[in-house]
Design a protein around this motif. Structure first.
Motif, PDB file in Angstrom:
ATOM      1  N   GLU A   1       1.196  -1.346  -0.410  1.00 51.84           N
ATOM      2  CA  GLU A   1       0.103  -0.096   0.313  1.00 51.84           C
ATOM      3  C   GLU A   1       0.567   1.858  -0.238  1.00 51.84           C
ATOM      4  OE1 GLU A   1      -2.918  -0.380   2.934  1.00 51.84           O
ATOM      5  OE2 GLU A   1      -3.149  -2.602   2.756  1.00 51.84           O
TER       6      GLU A   1
ATOM      7  N   LEU B   1       2.493   4.803   1.440  1.00 48.60           N
ATOM      8  CA  LEU B   1       1.789   6.259   2.280  1.00 48.60           C
ATOM      9  C   LEU B   1       2.175   7.278   1.241  1.00 48.60           C
ATOM     10  CD1 LEU B   1       4.618   4.370   4.655  1.00 48.60           C
ATOM     11  CD2 LEU B   1       1.895   4.552   4.710  1.00 48.60           C
TER      12      LEU B   1
ATOM     13  N   ILE C   1       4.866  10.855   8.621  1.00 46.90           N
ATOM     14  CA  ILE C   1       5.470   9.650   9.184  1.00 46.90           C
ATOM     15  C   ILE C   1       6.948   9.323   9.625  1.00 46.90           C
ATOM     16  CG2 ILE C   1       6.446   7.681   7.219  1.00 46.90           C
ATOM     17  CD1 ILE C   1       4.953   8.067   5.399  1.00 46.90           C
TER      18      ILE C   1
ATOM     19  N   TYR D   1      10.070   7.672  10.255  1.00 44.26           N
ATOM     20  CA  TYR D   1      10.652   6.608   9.807  1.00 44.26           C
ATOM     21  C   TYR D   1      12.129   6.203  10.962  1.00 44.26           C
ATOM     22  CZ  TYR D   1       9.553   8.773   5.670  1.00 44.26           C
ATOM     23  OH  TYR D   1       8.561   8.860   4.686  1.00 44.26           O
TER      24      TYR D   1
ATOM     25  N   LEU E   1       8.753   1.240   9.212  1.00 48.93           N
ATOM     26  CA  LEU E   1       9.970   0.241   9.268  1.00 48.93           C
ATOM     27  C   LEU E   1      10.882   0.083   8.640  1.00 48.93           C
ATOM     28  CD1 LEU E   1       9.057  -1.983  12.010  1.00 48.93           C
ATOM     29  CD2 LEU E   1       9.892   0.416  12.785  1.00 48.93           C
TER      30      LEU E   1
ATOM     31  N   LYS F   1       9.188  -3.542  18.248  1.00 47.24           N
ATOM     32  CA  LYS F   1       7.183  -3.640  17.125  1.00 47.24           C
ATOM     33  C   LYS F   1       6.553  -3.976  19.015  1.00 47.24           C
ATOM     34  CE  LYS F   1       6.887  -7.061  15.127  1.00 47.24           C
ATOM     35  NZ  LYS F   1       6.213  -8.030  14.162  1.00 47.24           N
ATOM     36  N   GLN F   2       7.611  -4.433  19.539  1.00 45.03           N
ATOM     37  CA  GLN F   2       7.079  -4.256  21.115  1.00 45.03           C
ATOM     38  C   GLN F   2       7.270  -2.945  22.271  1.00 45.03           C
ATOM     39  OE1 GLN F   2       6.347  -7.070  21.961  1.00 45.03           O
ATOM     40  NE2 GLN F   2       5.582  -5.991  24.360  1.00 45.03           N
TER      41      GLN F   2
ATOM     42  N   ARG G   1       4.481  -0.601  20.932  1.00 47.96           N
ATOM     43  CA  ARG G   1       2.981  -1.107  21.341  1.00 47.96           C
ATOM     44  C   ARG G   1       3.175  -0.430  22.679  1.00 47.96           C
ATOM     45  NH1 ARG G   1       2.075  -7.627  21.467  1.00 47.96           N
ATOM     46  NH2 ARG G   1       0.558  -7.062  22.998  1.00 47.96           N
ATOM     47  N   LYS G   2       3.679  -0.265  23.258  1.00 52.91           N
ATOM     48  CA  LYS G   2       4.514  -0.038  24.274  1.00 52.91           C
ATOM     49  C   LYS G   2       4.405   1.623  23.981  1.00 52.91           C
ATOM     50  CE  LYS G   2       8.000  -3.030  27.058  1.00 52.91           C
ATOM     51  NZ  LYS G   2       9.130  -2.463  26.929  1.00 52.91           N
TER      52      LYS G   2
ATOM     53  N   LEU H   1       0.503   1.868  17.111  1.00 51.72           N
ATOM     54  CA  LEU H   1       0.471   0.630  16.533  1.00 51.72           C
ATOM     55  C   LEU H   1       0.019   1.066  14.967  1.00 51.72           C
ATOM     56  CD1 LEU H   1      -2.537   0.038  19.364  1.00 51.72           C
ATOM     57  CD2 LEU H   1      -0.241  -1.013  19.028  1.00 51.72           C
ATOM     58  N   LYS H   2      -0.165   1.368  14.217  1.00 55.28           N
ATOM     59  CA  LYS H   2       0.335   1.644  13.395  1.00 55.28           C
ATOM     60  C   LYS H   2       1.173   1.947  12.289  1.00 55.28           C
ATOM     61  CE  LYS H   2      -3.145   3.972  10.288  1.00 55.28           C
ATOM     62  NZ  LYS H   2      -3.680   5.091   9.997  1.00 55.28           N
ATOM     63  N   ILE H   3       1.901   0.134  11.962  1.00 54.72           N
ATOM     64  CA  ILE H   3       3.215   0.326  11.624  1.00 54.72           C
ATOM     65  C   ILE H   3       2.998   0.592   9.688  1.00 54.72           C
ATOM     66  CG2 ILE H   3       4.739  -0.505  13.436  1.00 54.72           C
ATOM     67  CD1 ILE H   3       4.411  -2.873  12.452  1.00 54.72           C
ATOM     68  N   ASN H   4       4.295   0.501   8.693  1.00 51.81           N
ATOM     69  CA  ASN H   4       4.112  -0.270   7.971  1.00 51.81           C
ATOM     70  C   ASN H   4       5.740  -0.420   7.273  1.00 51.81           C
ATOM     71  OD1 ASN H   4       5.397   1.140   5.328  1.00 51.81           O
ATOM     72  ND2 ASN H   4       2.758   0.714   4.650  1.00 51.81           N
ATOM     73  N   TYR H   5       6.102  -1.684   7.067  1.00 54.25           N
ATOM     74  CA  TYR H   5       7.518  -2.571   6.569  1.00 54.25           C
ATOM     75  C   TYR H   5       7.675  -1.890   5.462  1.00 54.25           C
ATOM     76  CZ  TYR H   5       5.863  -5.776  10.359  1.00 54.25           C
ATOM     77  OH  TYR H   5       5.963  -6.457  11.328  1.00 54.25           O
ATOM     78  N   THR H   6       8.012  -0.793   4.890  1.00 53.94           N
ATOM     79  CA  THR H   6       8.791  -0.273   4.221  1.00 53.94           C
ATOM     80  C   THR H   6       9.538  -0.729   3.075  1.00 53.94           C
ATOM     81  OG1 THR H   6       8.639   1.736   5.236  1.00 53.94           O
ATOM     82  CG2 THR H   6       9.335   1.393   3.531  1.00 53.94           C
TER      83      THR H   6
END
Lengths: 160, 202
Positions: free
Chosen positions: A55, A57, A63, A65, A120, A135-136, A139-140, A144-149
């Motif tokens: 998808e 961005l 964003i 980075y 990421l 990622k952990q 989350r902390k 929560l919205k991430i994108n593996y570029t």
């Protein structure tokens, strides 16, 4: 009869370079349009993996980075070859991620804060352990919205 | 009055100037790649809720180990077969009664999933797994969902699901956005993307 003296025995006529500036300007405009200014210089190797179910961005200002990977060759003498995280312009440890997210959030307008996406950009040879740690932390920090570029391409290319 | 011809400006160095600018832009800019696989992380729950009980047959375990080998349901699998296997699992539709799936085209095996709404794909990895491989596997899993969603979108609305999403995300889209959103929602409900990324155990 010097009037009819032949000039330069049959030499090829000079090529006109009058249109050279136009050509170069065309190239210049092309590059100005399709590229963006580099905002932080990479200190890690960053060969992104391929994927084709991607998808796009848009909204670049929303964003954040996070880069990760081995230090680039010129830094390897001082920092070794263990994969590292890069935030903004410098190397960071895993504990800095939460702080980084907080700062990025602070710098955005309030109504945009929950629309932020974390991209990421991870080198394809990095171990998943580091990525899971990131990622952990995200989350902390409730990002929560991430994108593996990834680069556009057949996923099978990653296996070679 | 004698007309004085304006002296011609020498444009010979124009090319040099343009080249200089061109090289400056080549050096200071990059072609950004800003596309990728978008995912949502699960929020951290403070109160430890009991996880919902899932039937074994509704979980599709995909494991990428440290050597990059791919294990699906504890059996080794070639990477190129993964997409097909995932589609078969999701589209099985083996449920009966309330859990029946009237749009599934799978073989309705009792050993595979009941209903795409219930089916969960669990992607597991080791700490030493290479990121590139992990992304490749994740790409195939997303592709499986997209294939099924495309199929349903084509059946119901004669358009690809991915095309609908692209149109929805396109700021210059002219058509009816609310209708499009509703349709995307319906398709997503038929095949919800329940892809869980577990934390590595080793």
């Amino acid at each position: 009869m010097s009037k009819f003296k032949k000039k330069g025995e049959g030499g090829t006529p000079a090529i006109s370079t009058a249109s050279l500036p136009d050509i170069v300007f065309m190239l210049l405009f092309f590059f100005m349009v399709v590229t963006v200014m580099r905002d932080n210089s990479l200190k890690v190797q960053n060969i992104l993996p391929f994927a084709d179910q991607v998808e796009k961005l848009d909204k670049k200002n929303l964003i954040m980075y996070i880069y990760a990977g081995k230090p680039s060759p010129r830094y390897q003498e001082t920092f070794g070859t263990e994969a590292r995280i890069q935030l903004n312009d410098k190397y960071a440890s895993i504990n800095d991620v939460q702080q980084f997210i907080k700062e990025e959030r602070q710098s955005k307008r309030e109504e945009l804060r929950d629309k932020l996406t974390t991209a990421l950009k991870v080198d394809k040879e990095t171990n998943m352990g580091l990525v899971s740690d990131i990622k952990q932390e995200l989350r902390k920090a409730e990002a929560l919205k991430i994108n593996y570029t990834t680069k556009q391409g057949e996923a099978g290319l990653n296996l070679e | 009055m004698a007309k004085r011809a304006a002296p011609e400006v020498n444009a010979g160095s124009m090319a040099d100037i343009a080249f200089l600018l061109l090289i400056f832009f080549l050096v200071t800019t990059t072609i950004e790649t800003d596309s990728g696989i978008t995912r949502k992380l699960p929020p951290i729950d403070d109160e430890q809720e009991d996880p919902p009980i899932l039937k074994e047959r509704n979980i599709f375990v995909v494991l990428v180990n440290a050597n990059g080998d791919l294990f699906v349901e504890d059996e080794i699998m070639e990477f190129k077969n993964l997409r097909e296997a995932t589609i078969d699992f999701l589209d099985n539709g083996g449920g009966l009664g309330e859990e029946a799936c009237d749009y599934c085209q799978g073989p309705r095996l009792t050993s595979s999933s009941d209903n795409p709404v219930k089916a969960v794909v669990s992607l597991q990895n080791d700490r030493k797994t290479q990121y590139g491989r992990y992304i490749a596997v994740q790409n195939e899993l997303v592709a499986a969902y997209n294939v099924l969603r495309d199929r349903e979108a084509n059946r119901l609305y004669n358009i690809d699901f991915t095309e609908m999403e692209n149109a929805y995300n396109d700021p210059e889209f002219q058509g009816d956005k609310d209708k499009l959103k509703e349709r995307i929602g319906i398709i997503k409900k038929l095949f919800p993307q329940k892809l869980s990324e577990a934390e590595p155990k080793r």
